[in-house]
Design an enzyme around this catalytic site. Sequence first.
Site, PDB file in Angstrom:
ATOM      1  N   ASP A  49      -1.778   6.113  -3.153  1.00  0.00           N
ATOM      2  CA  ASP A  49      -2.009   5.319  -4.370  1.00  0.00           C
ATOM      3  C   ASP A  49      -2.754   4.017  -4.116  1.00  0.00           C
ATOM      4  OD1 ASP A  49      -0.595   7.198  -5.743  1.00  0.00           O
ATOM      5  OD2 ASP A  49       1.240   6.030  -5.915  1.00  0.00           O
ATOM      6  N   LYS A  89      13.745  -7.321  -3.209  1.00  0.00           N
ATOM      7  CA  LYS A  89      13.710  -8.185  -4.398  1.00  0.00           C
ATOM      8  C   LYS A  89      14.511  -9.485  -4.200  1.00  0.00           C
ATOM      9  CE  LYS A  89      12.887  -4.312  -7.509  1.00  0.00           C
ATOM     10  NZ  LYS A  89      13.322  -3.522  -8.670  1.00  0.00           N
ATOM     11  N   ASP A 142      -1.876  -1.100  -5.827  1.00  0.00           N
ATOM     12  CA  ASP A 142      -1.296   0.229  -6.002  1.00  0.00           C
ATOM     13  C   ASP A 142      -1.738   0.696  -7.384  1.00  0.00           C
ATOM     14  OD1 ASP A 142       0.375   2.318  -6.890  1.00  0.00           O
ATOM     15  OD2 ASP A 142       2.027   1.670  -5.619  1.00  0.00           O
TER      16      ASP A 142
END
Length: 360
Positions: free
Chosen positions: A110, A162, A218
Amino acid sequence: MKALILVGGYGTRLRPLTLSTPKPLVDFCNKPILLHQVEALAAAGVDHVILAVSYMSQVLEKEMKAQEQRLGIRISMSHEEEPLGTAGPLALARDLLSETADPFFVLNSDVICDFPFQAMVQFHRHHGQEGSILVTKVEEPSKYGVVVCEADTGRIHRFVEKPQVFVSNKINAGMYILSPAVLQRIQLQPTSIEKEVFPIMAKEGQLYAMELQGFWMDIGQPKDFLTGMCLFLQSLRQKQPERLCSGPGIVGNVLVDPSARIGQNCSIGPNVSLGPGVVVEDGVCIRRCTVLRDARIRSHSWLESCIVGWRCRVGQWVRMENVTVLGEDVIVNDELYLNGASVLPHKSIGESVPEPRIIM
Protein backbone atom coordinates in the site's frame (compact mmCIF):
# COMPACT_ATOMS: atom_id res chain seq x y z
CA MET A 1 19.10 -9.49 -4.04
CA LYS A 2 15.48 -10.52 -3.39
CA ALA A 3 12.31 -8.75 -2.29
CA LEU A 4 8.99 -10.02 -0.91
CA ILE A 5 5.92 -7.83 -1.44
CA LEU A 6 2.81 -8.50 0.66
CA VAL A 7 -0.06 -8.36 -1.84
CA GLY A 8 -2.39 -10.98 -0.37
CA GLY A 9 -5.11 -8.74 1.07
CA TYR A 10 -8.59 -8.21 -0.33
CA GLY A 11 -8.20 -4.44 -0.69
CA THR A 12 -11.45 -3.78 1.17
CA ARG A 13 -10.42 -0.24 2.16
CA LEU A 14 -10.05 0.75 -1.52
CA ARG A 15 -13.43 -0.54 -2.65
CA PRO A 16 -15.21 -0.12 -5.04
CA LEU A 17 -12.06 -0.03 -7.23
CA THR A 18 -10.85 -3.38 -5.89
CA LEU A 19 -14.10 -5.21 -6.62
CA SER A 20 -12.98 -5.64 -10.23
CA THR A 21 -9.18 -5.27 -9.99
CA PRO A 22 -6.72 -6.50 -7.34
CA LYS A 23 -5.47 -3.51 -5.33
CA PRO A 24 -1.81 -3.83 -6.44
CA LEU A 25 -2.96 -3.36 -10.06
CA VAL A 26 -5.09 -0.26 -9.41
CA ASP A 27 -3.51 2.59 -11.36
CA PHE A 28 -1.79 5.22 -9.23
CA CYS A 29 -0.64 8.19 -11.32
CA ASN A 30 -1.04 6.13 -14.51
CA LYS A 31 0.87 3.08 -13.33
CA PRO A 32 -0.24 0.11 -11.18
CA ILE A 33 0.64 0.63 -7.51
CA LEU A 34 2.69 -2.58 -7.54
CA LEU A 35 4.68 -1.51 -10.59
CA HIS A 36 5.90 1.66 -8.84
CA GLN A 37 7.48 -0.61 -6.23
CA VAL A 38 8.80 -3.32 -8.56
CA GLU A 39 10.45 -0.83 -10.93
CA ALA A 40 12.15 0.91 -7.99
CA LEU A 41 13.38 -2.43 -6.66
CA ALA A 42 14.76 -3.42 -10.07
CA ALA A 43 16.53 -0.06 -10.36
CA ALA A 44 18.17 -0.71 -6.97
CA GLY A 45 19.59 -4.05 -8.13
CA VAL A 46 16.90 -6.49 -6.96
CA ASP A 47 16.79 -9.38 -9.44
CA HIS A 48 14.06 -11.56 -7.88
CA VAL A 49 10.70 -10.28 -6.61
CA ILE A 50 8.38 -12.66 -4.74
CA LEU A 51 4.71 -11.72 -4.48
CA ALA A 52 2.82 -13.12 -1.49
CA VAL A 53 -0.59 -13.51 -3.17
CA SER A 54 -4.08 -14.86 -2.47
CA TYR A 55 -6.98 -12.71 -3.77
CA MET A 56 -7.30 -12.63 -7.60
CA SER A 57 -3.83 -14.16 -7.88
CA GLN A 58 -4.31 -15.29 -11.51
CA VAL A 59 -4.84 -11.70 -12.64
CA LEU A 60 -1.75 -10.57 -10.76
CA GLU A 61 0.33 -13.42 -12.13
CA LYS A 62 -0.66 -12.71 -15.73
CA GLU A 63 0.17 -9.00 -15.45
CA MET A 64 3.48 -9.46 -13.66
CA LYS A 65 4.69 -12.18 -16.03
CA ALA A 66 4.26 -9.61 -18.79
CA GLN A 67 6.46 -7.21 -16.79
CA GLU A 68 9.10 -9.82 -15.97
CA GLN A 69 10.77 -9.74 -19.38
CA ARG A 70 10.49 -5.97 -19.73
CA LEU A 71 12.27 -5.37 -16.42
CA GLY A 72 14.76 -8.20 -16.81
CA ILE A 73 14.07 -9.67 -13.37
CA ARG A 74 12.50 -12.85 -11.99
CA ILE A 75 9.01 -12.54 -10.49
CA SER A 76 7.63 -15.47 -8.47
CA MET A 77 4.30 -16.08 -6.76
CA SER A 78 3.96 -17.44 -3.24
CA HIS A 79 0.33 -18.53 -2.79
CA GLU A 80 -1.40 -18.22 0.59
CA GLU A 81 -4.21 -20.74 1.09
CA GLU A 82 -5.29 -18.83 4.19
CA PRO A 83 -4.43 -15.34 5.49
CA LEU A 84 -1.03 -15.46 7.18
CA GLY A 85 -0.72 -11.90 8.45
CA THR A 86 2.43 -9.88 7.78
CA ALA A 87 5.02 -12.43 9.00
CA GLY A 88 3.53 -15.78 7.97
CA PRO A 89 4.17 -15.09 4.25
CA LEU A 90 7.91 -14.92 5.00
CA ALA A 91 7.79 -18.44 6.44
CA LEU A 92 5.80 -19.62 3.42
CA ALA A 93 8.46 -18.23 1.06
CA ARG A 94 11.35 -19.37 3.28
CA ASP A 95 12.97 -21.59 0.63
CA LEU A 96 13.04 -18.79 -1.95
CA LEU A 97 14.24 -16.13 0.49
CA SER A 98 17.04 -18.26 1.95
CA GLU A 99 18.55 -19.43 -1.35
CA THR A 100 21.48 -17.09 -0.61
CA ALA A 101 22.88 -15.44 2.51
CA ASP A 102 21.97 -11.98 1.19
CA PRO A 103 19.46 -9.82 3.07
CA PHE A 104 16.10 -9.26 1.39
CA PHE A 105 13.48 -6.51 1.22
CA VAL A 106 9.94 -6.87 2.60
CA LEU A 107 7.34 -4.34 1.43
CA ASN A 108 3.75 -3.49 2.28
CA SER A 109 2.03 -3.08 -1.10
CA ASP A 110 0.00 0.00 0.00
CA VAL A 111 3.00 2.31 0.37
CA ILE A 112 4.10 5.03 -2.04
CA CYS A 113 7.22 7.18 -1.53
CA ASP A 114 10.59 7.89 -3.15
CA PHE A 115 11.74 4.31 -2.31
CA PRO A 116 15.31 4.81 -1.00
CA PHE A 117 16.24 1.16 -1.50
CA GLN A 118 19.95 1.62 -2.19
CA ALA A 119 20.33 3.79 0.92
CA MET A 120 18.50 1.11 2.93
CA VAL A 121 21.00 -1.52 1.78
CA GLN A 122 23.94 0.65 2.83
CA PHE A 123 22.32 1.38 6.21
CA HIS A 124 21.61 -2.31 6.85
CA ARG A 125 25.14 -3.38 6.01
CA HIS A 126 26.62 -0.62 8.15
CA HIS A 127 24.94 -1.67 11.40
CA GLY A 128 25.30 -5.40 10.63
CA GLN A 129 22.33 -6.70 12.64
CA GLU A 130 19.31 -8.78 11.56
CA GLY A 131 16.78 -6.12 10.59
CA SER A 132 16.30 -2.57 9.33
CA ILE A 133 12.96 -0.81 9.07
CA LEU A 134 12.17 2.44 7.32
CA VAL A 135 10.45 5.02 9.53
CA THR A 136 8.78 8.32 8.70
CA LYS A 137 7.82 11.30 10.87
CA VAL A 138 4.15 12.16 11.41
CA GLU A 139 2.46 15.23 12.87
CA GLU A 140 0.02 13.35 15.14
CA PRO A 141 1.86 10.35 16.60
CA SER A 142 -1.02 9.58 19.01
CA LYS A 143 -2.90 8.06 16.05
CA TYR A 144 -0.19 5.50 15.31
CA GLY A 145 2.12 2.91 16.75
CA VAL A 146 5.45 4.74 17.09
CA VAL A 147 9.06 3.60 16.99
CA VAL A 148 11.37 4.64 19.84
CA CYS A 149 15.00 4.57 18.70
CA GLU A 150 18.42 6.12 19.31
CA ALA A 151 18.86 9.36 17.38
CA ASP A 152 22.47 8.73 16.36
CA THR A 153 22.57 5.00 15.55
CA GLY A 154 18.91 4.22 14.81
CA ARG A 155 18.89 1.26 17.19
CA ILE A 156 15.26 0.54 18.12
CA HIS A 157 14.44 0.20 21.82
CA ARG A 158 10.70 -0.40 21.71
CA PHE A 159 7.37 0.20 19.98
CA VAL A 160 4.53 2.15 21.63
CA GLU A 161 0.95 1.85 20.34
CA LYS A 162 -0.91 5.20 20.04
CA PRO A 163 0.99 7.03 22.81
CA GLN A 164 -0.98 9.64 24.77
CA VAL A 165 2.22 11.37 25.91
CA PHE A 166 5.00 12.12 23.45
CA VAL A 167 7.66 9.42 23.17
CA SER A 168 8.39 9.59 19.42
CA ASN A 169 6.96 10.94 16.18
CA LYS A 170 8.39 8.18 13.98
CA ILE A 171 6.20 5.41 12.63
CA ASN A 172 6.85 2.20 10.71
CA ALA A 173 6.76 3.07 6.99
CA GLY A 174 6.07 -0.52 5.88
CA MET A 175 9.43 -1.30 4.23
CA TYR A 176 12.15 -3.51 5.71
CA ILE A 177 15.46 -5.20 4.99
CA LEU A 178 15.91 -8.48 6.85
CA SER A 179 18.74 -10.99 7.04
CA PRO A 180 17.82 -14.66 6.42
CA ALA A 181 18.37 -15.38 10.15
CA VAL A 182 15.04 -13.63 10.81
CA LEU A 183 13.25 -16.50 9.05
CA GLN A 184 14.14 -18.78 11.97
CA ARG A 185 11.99 -16.56 14.21
CA ILE A 186 8.79 -17.06 12.19
CA GLN A 187 6.44 -20.05 12.17
CA LEU A 188 4.19 -20.96 9.24
CA GLN A 189 1.01 -19.61 10.83
CA PRO A 190 -0.87 -16.28 10.94
CA THR A 191 1.61 -13.90 12.57
CA SER A 192 2.11 -10.13 12.77
CA ILE A 193 5.70 -9.10 12.08
CA GLU A 194 5.06 -5.69 13.66
CA LYS A 195 3.55 -6.97 16.93
CA GLU A 196 5.09 -10.43 17.40
CA VAL A 197 8.50 -10.46 15.68
CA PHE A 198 9.91 -6.92 15.71
CA PRO A 199 9.46 -6.25 19.48
CA ILE A 200 11.55 -9.33 20.31
CA MET A 201 14.23 -8.35 17.80
CA ALA A 202 14.32 -4.84 19.30
CA LYS A 203 14.82 -6.22 22.83
CA GLU A 204 17.76 -8.25 21.54
CA GLY A 205 19.34 -5.23 19.83
CA GLN A 206 18.79 -6.72 16.37
CA LEU A 207 16.54 -4.04 14.83
CA TYR A 208 17.47 -0.59 13.52
CA ALA A 209 15.45 2.29 12.06
CA MET A 210 16.39 4.42 9.06
CA GLU A 211 14.47 7.67 8.67
CA LEU A 212 12.83 8.32 5.31
CA GLN A 213 13.57 11.66 3.69
CA GLY A 214 10.79 12.98 1.47
CA PHE A 215 7.12 12.13 1.12
CA TRP A 216 5.35 8.94 2.23
CA MET A 217 1.75 7.77 2.16
CA ASP A 218 -0.23 4.61 2.78
CA ILE A 219 -2.64 4.81 -0.16
CA GLY A 220 -4.87 1.93 0.89
CA GLN A 221 -8.07 4.01 1.14
CA PRO A 222 -9.54 6.62 -1.23
CA LYS A 223 -8.85 9.82 0.73
CA ASP A 224 -5.23 8.78 1.30
CA PHE A 225 -4.96 7.65 -2.32
CA LEU A 226 -5.77 11.21 -3.39
CA THR A 227 -3.39 12.72 -0.82
CA GLY A 228 -0.67 10.36 -2.01
CA MET A 229 -1.31 11.45 -5.59
CA CYS A 230 -0.78 15.10 -4.58
CA LEU A 231 2.50 14.25 -2.84
CA PHE A 232 3.69 12.12 -5.77
CA LEU A 233 2.93 14.88 -8.29
CA GLN A 234 4.80 17.41 -6.13
CA SER A 235 7.77 15.03 -6.07
CA LEU A 236 7.62 14.82 -9.88
CA ARG A 237 7.59 18.62 -10.04
CA GLN A 238 10.84 18.68 -8.09
CA LYS A 239 12.61 15.74 -9.74
CA GLN A 240 11.10 15.11 -13.20
CA PRO A 241 9.10 18.23 -14.14
CA GLU A 242 9.21 17.23 -17.82
CA ARG A 243 6.72 14.42 -17.05
CA LEU A 244 4.04 16.92 -16.02
CA CYS A 245 1.62 18.57 -18.43
CA SER A 246 1.53 22.26 -19.27
CA GLY A 247 -0.48 24.47 -21.59
CA PRO A 248 -3.84 26.29 -21.78
CA GLY A 249 -6.16 25.39 -18.91
CA ILE A 250 -3.54 23.37 -17.00
CA VAL A 251 -3.14 24.55 -13.39
CA GLY A 252 -0.37 23.29 -11.09
CA ASN A 253 0.81 19.68 -11.05
CA VAL A 254 -1.07 17.64 -13.67
CA LEU A 255 -0.09 14.25 -15.14
CA VAL A 256 -1.72 13.38 -18.48
CA ASP A 257 -1.18 10.21 -20.48
CA PRO A 258 -0.22 11.01 -24.11
CA SER A 259 -3.34 9.20 -25.38
CA ALA A 260 -5.76 11.26 -23.24
CA ARG A 261 -7.70 14.10 -24.90
CA ILE A 262 -8.73 17.41 -23.31
CA GLY A 263 -11.35 19.69 -24.91
CA GLN A 264 -11.55 23.46 -25.18
CA ASN A 265 -11.98 25.90 -22.26
CA CYS A 266 -11.21 23.32 -19.57
CA SER A 267 -9.57 23.90 -16.19
CA ILE A 268 -7.48 20.87 -15.22
CA GLY A 269 -5.62 20.95 -11.91
CA PRO A 270 -4.06 21.39 -9.56
CA ASN A 271 -3.27 17.78 -8.62
CA VAL A 272 -4.92 15.78 -11.40
CA SER A 273 -3.96 12.51 -13.08
CA LEU A 274 -5.61 11.53 -16.40
CA GLY A 275 -5.01 7.97 -17.59
CA PRO A 276 -4.70 6.37 -21.04
CA GLY A 277 -7.63 6.91 -23.39
CA VAL A 278 -9.38 9.38 -21.08
CA VAL A 279 -11.58 11.95 -22.85
CA VAL A 280 -12.39 15.27 -21.18
CA GLU A 281 -14.92 17.28 -23.19
CA ASP A 282 -15.21 21.07 -23.46
CA GLY A 283 -15.67 23.30 -20.42
CA VAL A 284 -14.86 20.69 -17.78
CA CYS A 285 -13.23 21.60 -14.44
CA ILE A 286 -11.23 18.89 -12.64
CA ARG A 287 -9.30 19.43 -9.39
CA ARG A 288 -7.55 16.94 -7.12
CA CYS A 289 -8.84 13.90 -9.01
CA THR A 290 -7.56 10.79 -10.70
CA VAL A 291 -9.38 9.61 -13.82
CA LEU A 292 -8.55 6.06 -14.86
CA ARG A 293 -8.17 4.46 -18.28
CA ASP A 294 -10.82 5.03 -20.98
CA ALA A 295 -13.15 7.13 -18.81
CA ARG A 296 -15.07 10.02 -20.39
CA ILE A 297 -16.07 13.27 -18.67
CA ARG A 298 -18.71 15.06 -20.72
CA SER A 299 -18.93 18.80 -21.22
CA HIS A 300 -19.28 21.38 -18.43
CA SER A 301 -18.95 18.93 -15.54
CA TRP A 302 -17.11 19.86 -12.32
CA LEU A 303 -15.10 17.29 -10.35
CA GLU A 304 -13.10 17.79 -7.16
CA SER A 305 -11.53 15.13 -4.90
CA CYS A 306 -12.82 12.17 -6.91
CA ILE A 307 -11.56 8.87 -8.29
CA VAL A 308 -13.20 7.99 -11.61
CA GLY A 309 -12.80 4.29 -12.40
CA TRP A 310 -11.95 2.55 -15.65
CA ARG A 311 -14.37 3.09 -18.57
CA CYS A 312 -16.77 5.30 -16.58
CA ARG A 313 -19.06 7.82 -18.28
CA VAL A 314 -19.79 11.06 -16.44
CA GLY A 315 -22.58 13.08 -18.10
CA GLN A 316 -22.92 16.77 -18.90
CA TRP A 317 -23.26 19.41 -16.15
CA VAL A 318 -22.48 16.88 -13.41
CA ARG A 319 -20.92 17.96 -10.10
CA MET A 320 -18.96 15.38 -8.08
CA GLU A 321 -16.93 16.06 -4.94
CA ASN A 322 -15.91 15.00 -1.41
CA VAL A 323 -14.03 11.77 -2.25
CA THR A 324 -16.63 10.39 -4.62
CA VAL A 325 -15.34 7.09 -6.03
CA LEU A 326 -16.78 5.44 -9.15
CA GLY A 327 -16.02 1.75 -9.62
CA GLU A 328 -15.35 0.32 -13.07
CA ASP A 329 -17.83 1.04 -15.90
CA VAL A 330 -20.18 3.37 -13.99
CA ILE A 331 -22.53 5.73 -15.84
CA VAL A 332 -23.50 9.04 -14.21
CA ASN A 333 -26.38 10.68 -16.05
CA ASP A 334 -26.54 14.40 -16.91
CA GLU A 335 -27.05 17.21 -14.38
CA LEU A 336 -26.54 15.16 -11.20
CA TYR A 337 -24.76 15.98 -7.93
CA LEU A 338 -22.66 13.31 -6.18
CA ASN A 339 -21.33 14.14 -2.71
CA GLY A 340 -19.03 11.48 -1.24
CA ALA A 341 -20.69 8.69 -3.20
CA SER A 342 -19.03 5.27 -3.45
CA VAL A 343 -20.50 3.57 -6.52
CA LEU A 344 -20.05 -0.14 -7.20
CA PRO A 345 -18.97 -1.29 -10.69
CA HIS A 346 -21.36 -1.38 -13.65
CA LYS A 347 -24.01 0.86 -12.06
CA SER A 348 -26.01 3.57 -13.80
CA ILE A 349 -26.75 6.59 -11.59
CA GLY A 350 -30.01 8.36 -12.42
CA GLU A 351 -30.50 10.59 -9.37
CA SER A 352 -28.33 12.83 -7.23
CA VAL A 353 -26.53 11.58 -4.12
CA PRO A 354 -26.54 14.61 -1.77
CA GLU A 355 -25.04 12.80 1.25
CA PRO A 356 -22.10 10.36 1.38
CA ARG A 357 -23.24 6.75 0.91
CA ILE A 358 -22.54 3.52 -0.95
CA ILE A 359 -24.50 2.88 -4.16
CA MET A 360 -24.94 -0.87 -4.66
